[in-house]
Motif scaffolding. Structure first.
Motif, short mmCIF file in Angstrom:
data_model
loop_
_atom_site.label_atom_id
_atom_site.label_comp_id
_atom_site.label_asym_id
_atom_site.label_seq_id
_atom_site.Cartn_x
_atom_site.Cartn_y
_atom_site.Cartn_z
N SER B 184 -1.94 -11.21 9.87
CA SER B 184 -1.64 -9.79 9.65
C SER B 184 -0.19 -9.58 9.22
N LEU B 185 0.71 -10.50 9.61
CA LEU B 185 2.11 -10.30 9.23
C LEU B 185 2.31 -10.37 7.71
N PRO B 186 1.87 -11.48 7.05
CA PRO B 186 2.05 -11.49 5.58
C PRO B 186 1.28 -10.38 4.88
N ILE B 187 0.04 -10.09 5.33
CA ILE B 187 -0.72 -9.02 4.67
C ILE B 187 -0.02 -7.68 4.87
N GLY B 188 0.47 -7.47 6.10
CA GLY B 188 1.17 -6.21 6.39
C GLY B 188 2.41 -6.05 5.54
N ILE B 189 3.18 -7.15 5.37
CA ILE B 189 4.39 -7.08 4.54
C ILE B 189 4.01 -6.73 3.11
N ALA B 190 2.96 -7.39 2.61
CA ALA B 190 2.53 -7.10 1.23
C ALA B 190 2.13 -5.63 1.09
N LEU B 191 1.39 -5.12 2.10
CA LEU B 191 0.98 -3.71 2.04
C LEU B 191 2.19 -2.78 2.07
N ALA B 192 3.17 -3.13 2.90
CA ALA B 192 4.37 -2.28 3.00
C ALA B 192 5.11 -2.27 1.67
N LEU B 193 5.25 -3.44 1.04
CA LEU B 193 5.92 -3.50 -0.27
C LEU B 193 5.12 -2.71 -1.29
N GLY B 194 3.80 -2.84 -1.22
CA GLY B 194 2.94 -2.11 -2.15
C GLY B 194 3.11 -0.60 -1.96
N ARG B 195 3.17 -0.19 -0.70
CA ARG B 195 3.27 1.25 -0.44
C ARG B 195 4.61 1.81 -0.87
N THR B 196 5.67 0.99 -0.87
CA THR B 196 6.97 1.48 -1.32
C THR B 196 7.23 1.14 -2.78
N SER B 197 6.23 0.55 -3.45
CA SER B 197 6.44 0.15 -4.84
C SER B 197 6.48 1.36 -5.76
N SER B 198 7.03 1.16 -6.96
CA SER B 198 7.12 2.28 -7.89
C SER B 198 5.88 2.34 -8.80
N MET B 199 4.92 1.40 -8.58
CA MET B 199 3.72 1.42 -9.40
C MET B 199 2.66 2.30 -8.73
N PRO B 200 2.29 3.42 -9.36
CA PRO B 200 1.44 4.42 -8.69
C PRO B 200 0.09 3.86 -8.24
N VAL B 201 -0.57 3.08 -9.08
CA VAL B 201 -1.91 2.60 -8.73
C VAL B 201 -1.85 1.72 -7.48
N LEU B 202 -0.92 0.78 -7.52
CA LEU B 202 -0.75 -0.12 -6.38
C LEU B 202 -0.44 0.68 -5.12
N ARG B 203 0.46 1.66 -5.29
CA ARG B 203 0.89 2.42 -4.13
C ARG B 203 -0.28 3.19 -3.52
N ILE B 204 -1.08 3.82 -4.39
CA ILE B 204 -2.20 4.61 -3.89
C ILE B 204 -3.22 3.71 -3.20
N LEU B 205 -3.50 2.54 -3.78
CA LEU B 205 -4.44 1.62 -3.14
C LEU B 205 -3.97 1.24 -1.74
N CYS B 206 -2.69 0.92 -1.63
CA CYS B 206 -2.15 0.52 -0.32
C CYS B 206 -2.22 1.67 0.66
N VAL B 207 -1.86 2.87 0.20
CA VAL B 207 -1.90 4.03 1.10
C VAL B 207 -3.33 4.25 1.59
N LEU B 208 -4.29 4.19 0.66
CA LEU B 208 -5.69 4.41 1.04
C LEU B 208 -6.13 3.39 2.08
N PHE B 209 -5.83 2.13 1.82
CA PHE B 209 -6.24 1.08 2.75
C PHE B 209 -5.63 1.32 4.13
N ILE B 210 -4.31 1.55 4.15
CA ILE B 210 -3.62 1.70 5.43
C ILE B 210 -4.17 2.90 6.19
N GLU B 211 -4.30 4.03 5.48
CA GLU B 211 -4.74 5.24 6.17
C GLU B 211 -6.18 5.11 6.65
#
Lengths: 264, 379
Positions: B184-211
Motif C-alpha cells: 500500500s505504501l508505493p501504491i499510495g505514493i503513486a496515487l498521491a503524486l497522481g492526485r497532485t499532478s497537473s494532468m487532469p485525466v490522471l488527477r481525476i482517476l486518482c481522486v475517483l479511486f481514493i474517494e
C-alpha cells in the motif's frame, strides 16, 4: 543602505562588457497570472558577461521576469531565447537551459534533508551523471570559494542565513552555469549577514559571470552593475548605467522610487 | 556572597556563563517541574499513584502469581486454584498455541511457515535499518521475498500444495498485514503524486479511486471480495479468497496512505521543487530525490497510524469466515471442555496485537528522530 557600498569597496563604475554576443534575448514578452497582467511587452537583450540589476516596487514583476528566464514561470506571449535555445513547452530544452542557468532564491531553498555537500553534488551526480568522487571535488572547490568548506558535512538547518545563501550560490555554481539569476538574495537576511553574501556576489561578478540580480542593494548596483533596470507595474520603465540611473533618473516613477528607498 | 537581586560584581561584558540553579535540574528539578508544579498537578500525581497501586497488584496476581499453566480442562484448571476463577488459566492458551500461530496449516508442513517467518525477518531488517552493512546487496532478496514466501506457504513446484483456507491465526494476520503494508505504501505514493499532478485525466482517476475506496467500509469491500468479485471477472477464472482479501486490504490502505502522503506533499515548500527544477532535475528525479523524501518524513506519523489501523483491521476477515486469531479464539471458546475462558483468550490476542503495534509506533519515533536534520536536533 550603506552596507553594499562598503562591501563593494570604492570603485568607480563597473568594467565595460567586453563582448557583444547576446546571451539572453527577450522580445515582446507578456505574462498573465489568471486575469492579472503581470509582465507587459518586455524587451531585453543581455550580453555575455553583462551584469544587470533589476529594481522596482514590490509586485512590479521583477522576480517573475527572471523566473521566466529559466521557465519557473511560463510566459504566454513573445519569445525568450537563452543561449540560442528558445524557451517553449519542450521539456528537454527547458532542462538543458535550467542546467546552464543558475538561480539563487530569496529563501535559499536548500534541501534540508541533504548535507551541504550533498546539496552541491546532487545535480552533478543526477543531471551531469558525474562520478560521486569527482562531483565532491568540484563541490568542495566552490564551497571554498564561498568560504564555508568546513560546513560541508552539516545540514542546512544548522547554518546561519548568510551561510545558507552562500551554500545556495555554491550549489548553483557547481553546475558551471553561463548565467546566474539572483532573486532578492539578501532580502531574507539579517543585516550583518548581507555583507558576506554580497562579498561572494561581487567576487563572482569580477570573474566575468553574466548576472541578473533582483535586489534593493543600491550600493551593490553602483559597484558591479553595467546596467540598472527599473520596473513598475509589469513594465520596464527605465534602464541606464548605474551612475546615470541614480544621479539623473529621467522618469517620474523612477525618481519617486529612488526617493523612497534612499530617504533613510 | 551575592544574594538574589543583589547587583552582580561583574563589569559589563565580563559576565561568565553560570550553571543553572540546582533546584531546576536533576531528579528533584524534574519531579518539581513534571509532578508537583501546581496544586492541580499534585492532586493528579497522587491520583495516578493511587490508581496504579490499586490496579497493578491484582492484575499481576491474576495473570502471573496465581495463574495455572498446566491442565487438561477448564474444570481441572479451576480445581487447582484456592478459589475457582480467581486467576488466569494459561494452560488453555498453551495447549492451543500452535492453533493460534498456524491455524489449520498441516502439522507436517509447518516448517515452511517457520522458514517464511525467518526469511521475513531477514527481508525486513535491511528495509528498516539503513546502517546495515552492505544494505544495497539485500535489495534483490527483499524484492524476491514475496514470491519466495508465497511459494513456501502455498506450495506447488515441488512442495505439497496447501489450500489458503487452512491458513489461520497469527500467521494469517502477518500475511495480510505485511502484504498490505508493503504494497500500500508505493501504491499510495503513486496515487498521491497522481492526485497532485497537473494532468487532469490522471488527477481525476486518482481522486475517483481514493474517494470511492475511502467512502466504503472495509467490511463491505471484503464482502465484495468474497462474494461479488467473481461476477466482474471473466467466467472460469477462479481467484483465491485470500488473494482477493490481500488485494482489497492493500487498495483500502493505499487510499488512506495516498491522502496522508498528499498532506506531506503539501507540507514541502514550493521552493524545494523550484530549486530542484532550477538545477535541471527532471520531474521524476525532483520528486524522488527532493520532494518525496521530505514529504514522507512529514507523513511518518500518519503513515504509521494508517499501518497500525490496517494491521488491526485484518481481524475483520473473521466476518468472511477466515480464521484470524480472533476467529481461532472464538472457535476455541466453543469447545465445551474449555468454555468460559474468554478473558484469557482475548487478553492473549490483545497482547499480541499490542506488541506488534507498539513496535511499529516505536519504530516510527526512531525514524522521525533519525531523519530530523533541522535545528531541533540540537536541543
Amino acid at each position: 543602505m550603506a552596507t553594499a557600498s562598503d562591501t563593494a569597496g570604492p570603485r568607480s563604475g563597473a568594467p565595460a562588457v567586453n563582448t557583444s554576443e547576446t546571451i539572453i534575448s527577450i522580445e515582446g514578452m507578456h505574462k498573465w497570472f489568471g486575469q492579472f497582467h503581470v509582465l507587459k511587452d518586455i524587451n531585453l537583450d543581455v550580453k555575455r558577461g553583462e551584469r544587470i540589476v533589476i529594481c522596482g516596487p514590490s509586485g512590479s514583476g521583477k522576480s517573475t521576469l527572471i523566473r521566466c528566464i529559466n521557465r519557473l514561470e511560463e510566459h504566454q506571449q513573445g519569445s525568450i531565447v537563452v543561449e540560442g535555445t528558445e524557451l517553449t513547452g519542450n521539456l528537454k530544452n527547458i532542462e538543458i537551459i535550467r542546467s546552464e542557468v543558475g538561480m539563487v532564491f530569496q529563501s535559499f531553498n536548500l534541501f534540508p534533508h541533504l548535507t551541504v555537500l550533498e546539496n552541491c553534488t546532487l545535480a552533478l551526480v543526477w543531471v551531469r551523471k558525474m562520478p560521486r568522487a569527482k562531483a565532491q571535488e568540484i563541490a568542495m572547490g566552490y564551497l571554498e570559494r564561498v568560504r564555508i568548506p568546513e560546513q560541508a558535512e552539516k545540514y542546512p538547518g544548522q547554518l546561519s542565513g548568510g551561510q545558507q545563501q552562500r551554500v545556495a550560490i555554491a550549489r548553483s555554481l557547481c553546475m558551471n552555469p553561463r548565467i546566474m539569476l539572483f532573486d532578492e538574495p539578501t532580502s531574507a537576511l539579517d543585516p550583518e549577514m548581507i555583507k558576506e553574501v554580497l562579498d561572494v556576489m561581487v567576487e563572482l561578478a569580477e570573474s566575468g559571470m553574466t548576472m541578473l540580480v533582483v535586489t534593493h542593494e543600491m550600493g551593490f548596483a553602483t559597484a558591479v552593475a553595467h546596467r540598472v533596470i527599473f520596473m513598475d507595474a509589469g513594465e520596464i520603465i527605465e534602464q541606464n548605467e548605474p551612475s546615470e540611473f541614480f544621479n539623473h533618473p529621467r522618469h517620474e516613477r523612477t525618481k519617486l522610487f529612488l526617493s523612497q528607498i534612499l530617504s533613510h | 556572597m551575592t544574594g538574589p537581586g543583589a547587583p552582580a560584581p561583574y563589569a559589563p561584558g565580563t559576565h561568565p556563563d553560570l550553571p543553572p540553579p540546582v533546584r531546576t535540574t536533576g531528579v528533584v528539578g524534574w519531579a518539581r517541574q513534571n509532578l508537583f508544579s501546581s496544586p492541580f498537578n499534585v492532586v493528579l500525581t497522587l491520583l495516578g499513584v493511587w490508581f496504579l497501586a490499586s490496579v497493578i497488584p491484582p492484575m499481576a496476581e491474576w495473570a502471573l502469581v496465581k495463574s495455572i499453566w498446566t491442565a487438561e480442562s477448564r474444570a481441572e484448571c479451576w480445581g487447582k486454584m484456592a478459589v475457582p476463577e480467581e486467576a488466569a488459566c494459561w494452560a488453555f492458551i498453551k495447549g492451543r498455541l500452535s492453533l493460534f500461530v498456524y491455524g489449520f496449516y498441516p502439522v507436517e508442513e509447518r516448517w515452511r511457515v517457520d522458514l517464511s517467518f525467518v526469511l521475513l525477518v531477514f527481508a525486513i531488517v535491511p528495509v528498516l535499518y539503513d546502517r546495515l552493512p552492505g544494505r544495497r546487496h539485500w535489495f534483490w532478496y527483499v524484492a524476491a521475498f514475496p514470491f519466495l514466501a508465497g511459494w513456501l506457504l502455498v506450495g506447488g513446484f515441488g512442495l505439497a500444495p496447501v489450500e489458503t483456507d487452512q491458513f489461520g491465526g497469527f500467521m494469517l494476520t502477518l500475511i495480510i498485514g505485511v502484504t498490505g503494508i508493503s504494497f500500500s505504501l508505493p501504491i499510495g505514493i503513486a496515487l498521491a503524486l497522481g492526485r497532485t499532478s497537473s494532468m487532469p485525466v490522471l488527477r481525476i482517476l486518482c481522486v475517483l479511486f481514493i474517494e470511492f475506496i475511502r467512502g466504503v467500509p472495509l467490511i463491505a469491500l471484503l464482502f465484495v471480495a468474497s462474494t461479488m468479485l467473481n461476477y466482474f471477472l471473466p467466467p472460469g477464472t477462479s481467484f483465491d479468497l485470500l488473494m482477493r482479501v490481500l488485494i482489497m486490504v492493500t487498495l483500502f490502505a493505499s487510499a488512506y496512505i495516498a491522502e496522508v502522503v498528499r498532506g506531506g506533499l503539501q507540507g514541502v515548500p514550493k521552493g524545494q521543487a523550484e530549486a530542484a527544477d532550477s538545477l535541471g532535475l527532471s520531474y521524476w528525479k525532483a520528486q524522488r530525490l527532493i520532494v518525496l523524501p521530505q514529504a514522507l518524513k512529514i507523513s511518518i506519523p500518519g503513515i504509521v497510524n494508517t499501518f497500525i489501523g490496517l494491521y488491526k483491521d485484518t481481524t475483520l476477515v473473521l466476518i468472511i469466515g477466515m480464521l484470524d486469531p480472533l476467529g481461532i479464539g472464538r472457535a476455541s471458546l466453543a469447545d465445551a471442555v474449555w468454555a468460559g475462558l474468554a478473558r484469557e483468550v482475548y487478553l492473549f490476542i490483545a497482547v499480541f496485537f499490542f506488541v506488534c503495534c507498539f513496535g511499529m509506533s516505536r519504530y516510527s519515533l526512531y525514524l522521525e528522530r533519525k531523519l530530523d536534520t533541522g535545528r531541533e536536533s540540537e536541543k
